[in-house]
Design a protein around this motif. Structure first.
Motif, PDB file in Angstrom:
ATOM      1  N   LEU A 180      -1.576  36.900  45.889  1.00  0.00           N
ATOM      2  CA  LEU A 180      -0.193  37.277  45.591  1.00  0.00           C
ATOM      3  C   LEU A 180       0.731  36.071  45.727  1.00  0.00           C
ATOM      4  CD1 LEU A 180      -0.055  40.739  47.399  1.00  0.00           C
ATOM      5  CD2 LEU A 180      -0.359  40.300  44.947  1.00  0.00           C
ATOM      6  N   LEU A 181       0.522  35.263  46.759  1.00  0.00           N
ATOM      7  CA  LEU A 181       1.332  34.058  46.948  1.00  0.00           C
ATOM      8  C   LEU A 181       1.194  33.116  45.753  1.00  0.00           C
ATOM      9  CD1 LEU A 181       0.630  33.270  50.708  1.00  0.00           C
ATOM     10  CD2 LEU A 181       2.866  33.779  49.695  1.00  0.00           C
ATOM     11  N   GLU A 182      -0.022  32.950  45.300  1.00  0.00           N
ATOM     12  CA  GLU A 182      -0.287  32.058  44.172  1.00  0.00           C
ATOM     13  C   GLU A 182       0.347  32.590  42.885  1.00  0.00           C
ATOM     14  OE1 GLU A 182      -4.256  31.167  41.734  1.00  0.00           O
ATOM     15  OE2 GLU A 182      -4.374  30.574  43.840  1.00  0.00           O
ATOM     16  N   GLU A 183       0.206  33.876  42.643  1.00  0.00           N
ATOM     17  CA  GLU A 183       0.730  34.482  41.416  1.00  0.00           C
ATOM     18  C   GLU A 183       2.260  34.480  41.383  1.00  0.00           C
ATOM     19  OE1 GLU A 183      -0.765  35.735  38.625  1.00  0.00           O
ATOM     20  OE2 GLU A 183      -2.721  35.059  39.356  1.00  0.00           O
ATOM     21  N   LEU A 184       2.873  34.759  42.514  1.00  0.00           N
ATOM     22  CA  LEU A 184       4.333  34.872  42.570  1.00  0.00           C
ATOM     23  C   LEU A 184       5.034  33.536  42.774  1.00  0.00           C
ATOM     24  CD1 LEU A 184       4.500  38.070  44.761  1.00  0.00           C
ATOM     25  CD2 LEU A 184       5.152  37.904  42.357  1.00  0.00           C
ATOM     26  N   GLN A 185       4.302  32.572  43.274  1.00  0.00           N
ATOM     27  CA  GLN A 185       4.868  31.256  43.585  1.00  0.00           C
ATOM     28  C   GLN A 185       6.088  31.384  44.501  1.00  0.00           C
ATOM     29  OE1 GLN A 185       5.394  29.160  39.869  1.00  0.00           O
ATOM     30  NE2 GLN A 185       3.201  28.999  39.565  1.00  0.00           N
ATOM     31  N   ILE A 186       5.875  32.116  45.596  1.00  0.00           N
ATOM     32  CA  ILE A 186       6.903  32.288  46.623  1.00  0.00           C
ATOM     33  C   ILE A 186       6.308  31.881  47.961  1.00  0.00           C
ATOM     34  CG2 ILE A 186       8.144  34.125  45.405  1.00  0.00           C
ATOM     35  CD1 ILE A 186       6.720  36.169  47.184  1.00  0.00           C
ATOM     36  N   GLY A 187       7.140  31.746  48.959  1.00  0.00           N
ATOM     37  CA  GLY A 187       6.670  31.390  50.299  1.00  0.00           C
ATOM     38  C   GLY A 187       6.062  32.583  51.025  1.00  0.00           C
ATOM     39  N   GLN A 188       5.325  32.274  52.071  1.00  0.00           N
ATOM     40  CA  GLN A 188       4.643  33.314  52.843  1.00  0.00           C
ATOM     41  C   GLN A 188       5.636  34.260  53.495  1.00  0.00           C
ATOM     42  OE1 GLN A 188       4.264  33.828  56.426  1.00  0.00           O
ATOM     43  NE2 GLN A 188       2.980  35.579  55.941  1.00  0.00           N
ATOM     44  N   SER A 189       6.744  33.746  54.002  1.00  0.00           N
ATOM     45  CA  SER A 189       7.720  34.620  54.663  1.00  0.00           C
ATOM     46  C   SER A 189       8.390  35.557  53.652  1.00  0.00           C
ATOM     47  CB  SER A 189       8.768  33.802  55.421  1.00  0.00           C
ATOM     48  OG  SER A 189       9.504  32.992  54.542  1.00  0.00           O
ATOM     49  N   THR A 190       8.618  35.077  52.438  1.00  0.00           N
ATOM     50  CA  THR A 190       9.198  35.922  51.393  1.00  0.00           C
ATOM     51  C   THR A 190       8.213  37.015  51.002  1.00  0.00           C
ATOM     52  OG1 THR A 190      10.525  34.087  50.574  1.00  0.00           O
ATOM     53  CG2 THR A 190      10.220  35.946  49.082  1.00  0.00           C
ATOM     54  N   LEU A 191       6.938  36.645  50.856  1.00  0.00           N
ATOM     55  CA  LEU A 191       5.925  37.651  50.544  1.00  0.00           C
ATOM     56  C   LEU A 191       5.847  38.685  51.661  1.00  0.00           C
ATOM     57  CD1 LEU A 191       3.667  38.749  48.710  1.00  0.00           C
ATOM     58  CD2 LEU A 191       2.073  37.332  50.039  1.00  0.00           C
ATOM     59  N   SER A 192       5.859  38.251  52.897  1.00  0.00           N
ATOM     60  CA  SER A 192       5.797  39.181  54.033  1.00  0.00           C
ATOM     61  C   SER A 192       6.958  40.168  53.997  1.00  0.00           C
ATOM     62  CB  SER A 192       5.816  38.417  55.362  1.00  0.00           C
ATOM     63  OG  SER A 192       4.627  37.705  55.529  1.00  0.00           O
ATOM     64  N   HIS A 193       8.143  39.667  53.672  1.00  0.00           N
ATOM     65  CA  HIS A 193       9.317  40.541  53.566  1.00  0.00           C
ATOM     66  C   HIS A 193       9.089  41.618  52.505  1.00  0.00           C
ATOM     67  CE1 HIS A 193      13.472  41.834  53.087  1.00  0.00           C
ATOM     68  NE2 HIS A 193      13.364  41.551  51.804  1.00  0.00           N
ATOM     69  N   HIS A 194       8.646  41.211  51.319  1.00  0.00           N
ATOM     70  CA  HIS A 194       8.418  42.165  50.236  1.00  0.00           C
ATOM     71  C   HIS A 194       7.303  43.154  50.585  1.00  0.00           C
ATOM     72  CE1 HIS A 194      11.302  40.436  47.561  1.00  0.00           C
ATOM     73  NE2 HIS A 194      10.680  39.268  47.503  1.00  0.00           N
ATOM     74  N   MET A 195       6.242  42.660  51.210  1.00  0.00           N
ATOM     75  CA  MET A 195       5.119  43.539  51.537  1.00  0.00           C
ATOM     76  C   MET A 195       5.504  44.530  52.633  1.00  0.00           C
ATOM     77  SD  MET A 195       3.278  42.566  49.181  1.00  0.00           S
ATOM     78  CE  MET A 195       2.118  43.883  49.418  1.00  0.00           C
ATOM     79  N   LYS A 196       6.352  44.140  53.547  1.00  0.00           N
ATOM     80  CA  LYS A 196       6.828  45.084  54.574  1.00  0.00           C
ATOM     81  C   LYS A 196       7.573  46.233  53.919  1.00  0.00           C
ATOM     82  CE  LYS A 196       9.590  45.588  58.781  1.00  0.00           C
ATOM     83  NZ  LYS A 196       9.359  46.990  58.746  1.00  0.00           N
ATOM     84  N   ILE A 197       8.430  45.920  52.973  1.00  0.00           N
ATOM     85  CA  ILE A 197       9.193  46.963  52.285  1.00  0.00           C
ATOM     86  C   ILE A 197       8.256  47.881  51.499  1.00  0.00           C
ATOM     87  CG2 ILE A 197      10.876  47.366  50.433  1.00  0.00           C
ATOM     88  CD1 ILE A 197      12.314  44.788  51.485  1.00  0.00           C
ATOM     89  N   LEU A 198       7.290  47.304  50.786  1.00  0.00           N
ATOM     90  CA  LEU A 198       6.353  48.124  50.017  1.00  0.00           C
ATOM     91  C   LEU A 198       5.462  48.965  50.930  1.00  0.00           C
ATOM     92  CD1 LEU A 198       5.405  45.600  47.195  1.00  0.00           C
ATOM     93  CD2 LEU A 198       6.668  47.765  46.926  1.00  0.00           C
ATOM     94  N   CYS A 199       5.038  48.397  52.045  1.00  0.00           N
ATOM     95  CA  CYS A 199       4.207  49.162  52.994  1.00  0.00           C
ATOM     96  C   CYS A 199       5.025  50.241  53.697  1.00  0.00           C
ATOM     97  CB  CYS A 199       3.544  48.227  54.002  1.00  0.00           C
ATOM     98  SG  CYS A 199       2.221  47.219  53.290  1.00  0.00           S
ATOM     99  N   ASP A 200       6.274  49.931  54.052  1.00  0.00           N
ATOM    100  CA  ASP A 200       7.147  50.938  54.673  1.00  0.00           C
ATOM    101  C   ASP A 200       7.405  52.110  53.734  1.00  0.00           C
ATOM    102  OD1 ASP A 200       7.284  49.434  56.978  1.00  0.00           O
ATOM    103  OD2 ASP A 200       9.352  48.745  56.641  1.00  0.00           O
ATOM    104  N   SER A 201       7.431  51.832  52.430  1.00  0.00           N
ATOM    105  CA  SER A 201       7.629  52.906  51.443  1.00  0.00           C
ATOM    106  C   SER A 201       6.347  53.717  51.255  1.00  0.00           C
ATOM    107  CB  SER A 201       8.068  52.327  50.094  1.00  0.00           C
ATOM    108  OG  SER A 201       6.974  51.727  49.412  1.00  0.00           O
ATOM    109  N   LYS A 202       5.246  53.210  51.771  1.00  0.00           N
ATOM    110  CA  LYS A 202       3.921  53.820  51.701  1.00  0.00           C
ATOM    111  C   LYS A 202       3.301  53.765  50.304  1.00  0.00           C
ATOM    112  CE  LYS A 202       4.447  56.645  55.750  1.00  0.00           C
ATOM    113  NZ  LYS A 202       5.705  57.137  56.140  1.00  0.00           N
TER     114      LYS A 202
END
Length: 99
Positions: free
Chosen positions: A35-57
């Motif tokens: 996901l990091l490679e595909e999105l070309q974003i930093g790890q902390s940004t990915l973590s933020h997005h994944m927290k929101i997606l996981c919190d939404s279930k």
């Protein structure tokens, strides 16, 4: 799903990166490194997005070694789909009887 769960779920899709993540996960489980490679974003940004997606279930995660793997939660997607179909199947011919 209650109204809060519905709001959290659809709010999670209100970001272009999160929509892209969902698109990437459609083809199956992905490691955070992919996901990091595909999105070309930093790890902390990915973590933020994944927290929101996981919190939404809509997305579930599992740890393996130092990496986290993510996949779509099919049950939550089915619930969201069912919720959305209630709008198109509602009776549209009801007329207001107010005077």
């Amino acid at each position: 799903m209650n109204n809060l769960e519905i709001a959290i779920l659809f709010k999670a899709l209100c970001d272009e990166n999160r929509v892209t993540i969902m698109e990437l996960l459609k083809s199956g489980e992905k490691c955070a490194c992919i996901l990091l490679e595909e999105l070309q974003i930093g790890q902390s940004t990915l973590s933020h997005h994944m927290k929101i997606l996981c919190d939404s279930k809509m997305v579930v995660s599992r740890k393996e070694g130092k990496w986290t793997y993510y996949s779509v939660n099919e049950n939550k997607i089915e619930e969201a789909t069912h919720y959305l179909t209630t709008f198109s199947t509602s009776k549209k011919d009801k007329k207001c009887l107010c005077k």
